[in-house]
Design a protein around this motif. Structure first.
Motif, PDB file in Angstrom:
ATOM      1  N   GLY A  82       0.602   3.966  -2.885  1.00 24.48           N
ATOM      2  CA  GLY A  82       0.042   5.253  -2.497  1.00 24.48           C
ATOM      3  C   GLY A  82       1.037   6.398  -2.465  1.00 24.48           C
ATOM      4  O   GLY A  82       0.657   7.552  -2.675  1.00 24.48           O
TER       5      GLY A  82
ATOM      6  N   PRO B 208      -5.952   6.193  -3.610  1.00 24.63           N
ATOM      7  CA  PRO B 208      -6.989   5.547  -2.795  1.00 24.63           C
ATOM      8  C   PRO B 208      -6.743   4.058  -2.579  1.00 24.63           C
ATOM      9  O   PRO B 208      -6.956   3.540  -1.472  1.00 24.63           O
ATOM     10  CB  PRO B 208      -8.274   5.789  -3.606  1.00 24.63           C
ATOM     11  CG  PRO B 208      -7.986   7.001  -4.425  1.00 24.63           C
ATOM     12  CD  PRO B 208      -6.528   6.921  -4.762  1.00 24.63           C
ATOM     13  N   VAL B 209      -6.282   3.357  -3.616  1.00 24.34           N
ATOM     14  CA  VAL B 209      -5.998   1.925  -3.465  1.00 24.34           C
ATOM     15  C   VAL B 209      -4.853   1.724  -2.480  1.00 24.34           C
ATOM     16  O   VAL B 209      -4.903   0.840  -1.611  1.00 24.34           O
ATOM     17  CB  VAL B 209      -5.665   1.292  -4.834  1.00 24.34           C
ATOM     18  CG1 VAL B 209      -5.119  -0.121  -4.656  1.00 24.34           C
ATOM     19  CG2 VAL B 209      -6.909   1.259  -5.721  1.00 24.34           C
TER      20      VAL B 209
ATOM     21  N   GLY C  12       0.808  -1.206   0.000  1.00 22.68           N
ATOM     22  CA  GLY C  12       0.000   0.000   0.000  1.00 22.68           C
ATOM     23  C   GLY C  12       0.841   1.256   0.000  1.00 22.68           C
ATOM     24  O   GLY C  12       0.530   2.235  -0.702  1.00 22.68           O
TER      25      GLY C  12
ATOM     26  N   ALA D 242      -4.346   0.655   5.217  1.00 19.14           N
ATOM     27  CA  ALA D 242      -5.272   0.526   6.343  1.00 19.14           C
ATOM     28  C   ALA D 242      -5.527  -0.942   6.668  1.00 19.14           C
ATOM     29  O   ALA D 242      -5.512  -1.349   7.837  1.00 19.14           O
ATOM     30  CB  ALA D 242      -6.588   1.236   6.013  1.00 19.14           C
ATOM     31  N   VAL D 243      -5.744  -1.768   5.625  1.00 23.36           N
ATOM     32  CA  VAL D 243      -5.973  -3.194   5.844  1.00 23.36           C
ATOM     33  C   VAL D 243      -4.754  -3.841   6.490  1.00 23.36           C
ATOM     34  O   VAL D 243      -4.869  -4.620   7.451  1.00 23.36           O
ATOM     35  CB  VAL D 243      -6.319  -3.896   4.511  1.00 23.36           C
ATOM     36  CG1 VAL D 243      -6.329  -5.418   4.683  1.00 23.36           C
ATOM     37  CG2 VAL D 243      -7.676  -3.428   4.004  1.00 23.36           C
TER      38      VAL D 243
ATOM     39  N   ARG E  70      -6.363   6.374  -9.461  1.00 18.51           N
ATOM     40  CA  ARG E  70      -6.837   5.342  -8.534  1.00 18.51           C
ATOM     41  C   ARG E  70      -5.736   4.857  -7.610  1.00 18.51           C
ATOM     42  O   ARG E  70      -6.004   4.152  -6.632  1.00 18.51           O
ATOM     43  CB  ARG E  70      -7.387   4.146  -9.322  1.00 18.51           C
ATOM     44  CG  ARG E  70      -8.575   4.476 -10.210  1.00 18.51           C
ATOM     45  CD  ARG E  70      -8.893   3.329 -11.144  1.00 18.51           C
ATOM     46  NE  ARG E  70      -7.793   3.089 -12.078  1.00 18.51           N
ATOM     47  CZ  ARG E  70      -7.799   2.123 -13.001  1.00 18.51           C
ATOM     48  NH1 ARG E  70      -8.837   1.314 -13.091  1.00 18.51           N
ATOM     49  NH2 ARG E  70      -6.770   1.978 -13.810  1.00 18.51           N
TER      50      ARG E  70
ATOM     51  N   TYR F  45      -3.849   3.732  -0.043  1.00 19.20           N
ATOM     52  CA  TYR F  45      -4.286   4.045   1.323  1.00 19.20           C
ATOM     53  C   TYR F  45      -5.141   2.920   1.890  1.00 19.20           C
ATOM     54  O   TYR F  45      -5.054   2.590   3.078  1.00 19.20           O
ATOM     55  CB  TYR F  45      -5.068   5.359   1.346  1.00 19.20           C
ATOM     56  CG  TYR F  45      -4.258   6.567   0.931  1.00 19.20           C
ATOM     57  CD1 TYR F  45      -2.868   6.556   0.983  1.00 19.20           C
ATOM     58  CD2 TYR F  45      -4.882   7.730   0.480  1.00 19.20           C
ATOM     59  CE1 TYR F  45      -2.132   7.658   0.596  1.00 19.20           C
ATOM     60  CE2 TYR F  45      -4.147   8.846   0.106  1.00 19.20           C
ATOM     61  CZ  TYR F  45      -2.775   8.805   0.161  1.00 19.20           C
ATOM     62  OH  TYR F  45      -2.025   9.887  -0.218  1.00 19.20           O
ATOM     63  N   GLY F  46      -6.001   2.335   1.048  1.00 17.95           N
ATOM     64  CA  GLY F  46      -6.842   1.236   1.502  1.00 17.95           C
ATOM     65  C   GLY F  46      -6.020   0.015   1.916  1.00 17.95           C
ATOM     66  O   GLY F  46      -6.279  -0.609   2.953  1.00 17.95           O
ATOM     67  N   LEU F  47      -5.019  -0.318   1.107  1.00 16.04           N
ATOM     68  CA  LEU F  47      -4.154  -1.449   1.443  1.00 16.04           C
ATOM     69  C   LEU F  47      -3.372  -1.183   2.723  1.00 16.04           C
ATOM     70  O   LEU F  47      -3.191  -2.082   3.555  1.00 16.04           O
ATOM     71  CB  LEU F  47      -3.196  -1.740   0.289  1.00 16.04           C
ATOM     72  CG  LEU F  47      -3.802  -2.360  -0.969  1.00 16.04           C
ATOM     73  CD1 LEU F  47      -2.751  -2.481  -2.064  1.00 16.04           C
ATOM     74  CD2 LEU F  47      -4.394  -3.728  -0.660  1.00 16.04           C
TER      75      LEU F  47
END
Length: 204
Positions: free
Chosen positions: A16, A162-163, A12, A169-170, A159, A165-167
């Motif tokens: 990011g 956002p992708v 991520g 967070a996960v 994209r 940042y999402g990874l």
């Protein structure tokens, strides 16, 4: 599982942060660098561009006596680019996200902050006039401002951040959960020595 979540977190961060930074600063090749502010005054510069230069990424380096730029959403610099009497780029620069400035020299306190003014997607061959000016953040100790143009700069996939940042967070949440609920590993029964077969403490 912890190792897997660490890999997700690192992936991520790469998507990011590293990918957009690399595309902005290293994709394509540099056309040149021009000083647009020095000794207390701004000066416009004219650059001749060719059709094959497109797309052209426009970057601005701000040299200031500061550890970081705190503009509080105010504009530090403005930049426009025009050709044949029409404006092809108009940008306001804040430099708020430049958390890792470059150092001019170990002997000097000045730092170099970089921001992106935008991309000129289509280039008509001819002269382009780039004009920099001050914004409404008048408390920034500006030493110099440089204009950097990069030819054939790759377009950043919108994209990606956002992708990424999402990874991140996960990966972070998963890693913290493994720390909180992972528990201790069950003891291996074979790790204890067998009980003595005779004498005190024997089972017979």
């Amino acid at each position: 599982m912890r190792f897997l979540f660490v890999l997700i977190l690192l992936a991520g961060a790469a998507i990011g942060f590293v990918y957009p930074w690399a595309m902005s600063n290293f994709s394509g090749h540099e056309i040149g660098t021009w000083r647009v502010y020095d000794q207390g005054r701004f000066r416009p510069v004219t650059v001749t561009l060719k059709t094959g230069d497109a797309p052209v990424r426009v970057l601005v380096d701000l040299t200031a006596k500061a550890e970081r730029i705190v503009s509080q959403q105010r504009t530090v610099l403005t930049l426009t680019a025009a050709t044949a009497g029409r404006t092809v780029l108009a940008s306001t620069l804040q430099f708020n996200h430049a958390d890792n400035p470059r150092q001019v020299s170990p002997q000097l306190p000045d730092k170099i902050f970089r921001d992106e003014a935008g991309v000129i997607e289509t280039v008509s061959p001819g002269a382009y006039l780039f004009t920099a000016g001050p914004g409404d953040a008048d408390d920034i100790p500006i030493r110099a401002v440089d204009l950097i143009l990069r030819s054939g700069a790759g377009e950043i996939d919108q994209r990606a951040r956002p992708v990424g940042y999402g990874l991140m967070a996960v990966g972070l949440i998963g890693f913290l959960l493994t720390l909180a609920f992972g528990g201790r590993r069950p003891e291996n029964p074979n790790s204890k020595p067998p009980p003595p077969r005779w004498g005190r403490g024997s089972s017979t």
